[in-house]
Design an enzyme around this catalytic site. Structure first.
Site, PDB file in Angstrom:
ATOM      1  N   CYS A 229      -5.571  -7.509   2.926  1.00  0.00           N
ATOM      2  CA  CYS A 229      -5.571  -6.024   2.444  1.00  0.00           C
ATOM      3  C   CYS A 229      -7.025  -5.400   2.597  1.00  0.00           C
ATOM      4  CB  CYS A 229      -4.942  -5.792   0.945  1.00  0.00           C
ATOM      5  SG  CYS A 229      -6.027  -6.357  -0.335  1.00  0.00           S
ATOM      6  N   HIS A 276      -5.077  -5.719  -4.931  1.00  0.00           N
ATOM      7  CA  HIS A 276      -4.412  -5.379  -3.606  1.00  0.00           C
ATOM      8  C   HIS A 276      -4.910  -3.788  -3.564  1.00  0.00           C
ATOM      9  CE1 HIS A 276      -1.907  -4.935  -0.167  1.00  0.00           C
ATOM     10  NE2 HIS A 276      -1.129  -3.934  -0.947  1.00  0.00           N
ATOM     11  N   HIS A 288      -0.932  -0.797   4.647  1.00  0.00           N
ATOM     12  CA  HIS A 288      -1.707  -1.660   4.129  1.00  0.00           C
ATOM     13  C   HIS A 288      -1.311  -3.101   4.654  1.00  0.00           C
ATOM     14  CE1 HIS A 288       1.853  -2.683   1.000  1.00  0.00           C
ATOM     15  NE2 HIS A 288       2.281  -1.710   1.877  1.00  0.00           N
TER      16      HIS A 288
END
Length: 317
Positions: A229, A276, A288
């Site tokens: 990410c 994240h 993402h």
């Protein structure tokens, strides 16, 4: 797993910083040693000049060689000043050398501790990877259902990508027609007195990230062959000339905070205790690299997991 990967990335960022400090301090230690050697050589030569003046061999003889009282006082003052100056030079360089050694010892200790943390993070990552292998074996029993869900998700992602492309084109058209208010990039105030974050400068990062839809998730990945990410965010922003660290934790300390109702394309959105992150693209959606086994994709902030683990957003200025 992703939180473990991001913690591993952050540990490596800190380790690299410590190794740079070690390199700089080793260089400074070398300079200090060179200065000390040079000062000692100067001291030796100056002492020889004092003690061997006019073929004599002692300070007493130097002083007794004075031709007058004024000459005697001048010689005494010269000997004392030279002695004091050289002693001060030696003291300063020796102190600097001792300081560098202390810094080196502290950084060596920090380096060892950080390497231990990196090893622990890597072990945690391996342990979770092992668990994931077991999960994959379990999932192999429902391949048919997975294939059906995957096809549905691919179709959904294609629709979202098309909608995003249309929205980006609309935004460019609006911008070309006259731009937006508050285009100077300074904070504004609402009628109620609350502060509004400066407008984003990097909405174009959305178009960059879109090019990598479908690229697989890779642990520690930060290239078109695979992203995690924070690697996706770092790589996309790098294409606009903006350097970001490869860590969601570190990226959260950059830019300015943005409330959820003020999100603009290009803002960074964070979830799961900063484990994240993604890039906001507008319309309540973000792009993402989710997790192992998945690909770079578009998701909605309103989806249950993202809504429940939402931490906040940052705007890179």
């Amino acid at each position: 797993m992703e939180r473990a990967v991001e913690a591993y990335d952050l540990a490596n960022v800190k380790l690299a910083r410590i190794e740079r400090d070690l390199k700089r301090n080793r260089f400074e230690l070398g300079v200090a040693r060179s200065n000390l050697t040079h000062a000692q050589g100067m001291l030796s030569r100056r002492l020889v000049a004092i003690y061997v003046s006019d073929q004599t061999s002692s300070t007493l003889e130097v002083l007794l060689g004075a031709s007058s009282l004024d000459d005697l006082l001048s010689r005494i003052d010269t000997v004392n000043r030279v002695s004091d100056q050289d002693a001060r030079v030696i003291d300063e360089v020796t102190a600097f050398k001792a300081q560098i050694k202390r810094q080196k010892a502290a950084l060596d200790q920090a380096h060892a501790a950080q390497k231990k943390i990196v090893a622990q993070r890597a072990a945690e990552k391996s342990r979770i990877e092992s668990q994931l292998a077991e999960r994959r074996a379990l999932l192999s029993t429902i391949r048919g259902q997975i294939a059906h869900l995957k096809a549905e998700e691919e179709a959904r992602q294609a629709r979202l990508a098309a909608q995003l492309q249309a929205r980006v084109l609309t935004q460019h058209t609006t911008s070309d027609a006259g731009g937006t208010a508050n285009s100077l990039g300074v904070a504004a105030s609402t009628p109620e007195g609350t502060t509004v974050a400066p407008p984003g400068r990097y909405g174009g990062v959305v178009g960059v990230a879109m090019q990598y839809l479908g690229v697989p998730y890779v642990y520690g990945g930060a290239s078109p062959s695979g992203f995690d990410c924070s690697g996706l965010v770092m790589y996309a922003y790098a294409q606009l000339g903006v350097s970001l660290p490869h860590s969601s934790y570190a990226q959260y300390s950059l830019g300015v905070a943005v409330s959820r109702d003020q999100l603009q394309p290009g803002d960074l959105v964070f979830f799961n205790g900063l484990g994240h992150e993604g890039i906001y693209i507008g319309g309540g959606q973000f792009i993402h690299a989710p997790h192992t086994g998945d690909v770079v994709k578009i998701s909605s902030l309103s989806e249950s997991w993202y809504a429940s683990t939402y931490v906040g957003a940052r705007r890179i200025l």
